[in-house]
Design an enzyme around this catalytic site. Sequence first.
Site, PDB file in Angstrom:
ATOM      1  N   ILE A 171       0.851  -1.191   0.000  1.00 55.21           N
ATOM      2  CA  ILE A 171       0.000   0.000   0.000  1.00 55.21           C
ATOM      3  C   ILE A 171       0.886   1.239   0.000  1.00 55.21           C
ATOM      4  CG2 ILE A 171      -1.789   1.274   1.255  1.00 55.21           C
ATOM      5  CD1 ILE A 171      -2.658  -1.430   2.448  1.00 55.21           C
ATOM      6  N   GLY A 212       3.271  -6.198   7.830  1.00 50.92           N
ATOM      7  CA  GLY A 212       2.940  -4.784   7.753  1.00 50.92           C
ATOM      8  C   GLY A 212       1.827  -4.533   6.761  1.00 50.92           C
ATOM      9  N   ASP A 213       2.089  -3.675   5.755  1.00 56.48           N
ATOM     10  CA  ASP A 213       1.082  -3.380   4.722  1.00 56.48           C
ATOM     11  C   ASP A 213       1.432  -4.079   3.406  1.00 56.48           C
ATOM     12  OD1 ASP A 213       3.351  -1.690   4.544  1.00 56.48           O
ATOM     13  OD2 ASP A 213       2.277  -0.328   3.224  1.00 56.48           O
ATOM     14  N   GLU A 214       2.185  -5.181   3.503  1.00 55.72           N
ATOM     15  CA  GLU A 214       2.586  -5.948   2.327  1.00 55.72           C
ATOM     16  C   GLU A 214       1.775  -7.238   2.215  1.00 55.72           C
ATOM     17  OE1 GLU A 214       7.313  -4.691   2.101  1.00 55.72           O
ATOM     18  OE2 GLU A 214       6.711  -6.503   3.188  1.00 55.72           O
TER      19      GLU A 214
END
Length: 307
Positions: A171, A212-214
């Site tokens: 993201i 995380g955002d992965e």
Amino acid sequence: KILHVEDDLLDAALVKEFFYKPSGDKYQIVHVDDLKHALEALQSGGYSAVLLDLGLSDLQGVDNVRVIKEENPELPIVVLTGLDDEEMAIEAIRNGAQEYIVKGHGNDKVLRMAVKSSIERKMVERKFFRQANFDDLTHLPNRRLFMEYLESNLHKAARWARHETLLFLDIDDFKHVNDTYGHEAGNALLVQVAERLKKVLRATDLVCRYGGDEFTILLDDRSEDTKYASGRIVTKMMETLDQPFYIGDFVIQVTCSVGIAVYPEAGKDVYELIESADAAMYEAKRAGGGRFQFAAMNMPGKDISQH
């Protein structure tokens, strides 16, 4: 509901009598006399355990355990057999049986306890498996499970000389979301991103929260034109994520960057393929985000940030 696989009708009747004695638990015993009918019965689902004899008319020995386990990996199997053989017992457990009981060694209470304990133990195993292999926040598979799945698929791909397509999604500027709206809103956004990804992808694709955002995705796509097929799917994913997210009182809009790595051109093993997809994702991010990039291929992805 217990499936009893036994070709001796007298033994089958005795077991049914054991389970229907008053015990505080209610059991439904469904009897079949060979492996073929057992596999057919299990397709209908709804069984809590299998009570299995090893000496059947269509298959003998531990192979019975192995076949049922392969088709029904989540179902506990209790072996009830006339074979008083320690090596056979160990082999049965190694192949997936929860318990090994020799006929005539024990009473109805022992048999019921063995079945009940195998069911309870299997439930605990499932709980620990989920804790170890699934993300607490999004309930997607985690990095550990994804790596195992990817490695298994690459082995198959090498054997059958086929392609595998890995996506690495990040993201864009997720830190800004946390800083502006708070970490709870950031977590809620990740949950909604996961839900949208699952909806747009097929049931045979595997999406995981890598960290995380992965997110990483292994596409179940083996068409001849892998580049076109993966690009089409990624475009659809990105258009879906480009729509506003409604989180509490906030309306949050984000973009994402995606790296696409195709096996074996972009990597010969798990680590090379992930590294290639990750590097391609960062190329897309450096180009402004909201786009995708193929790894190790001079094919920049289409910018859909304005869509």
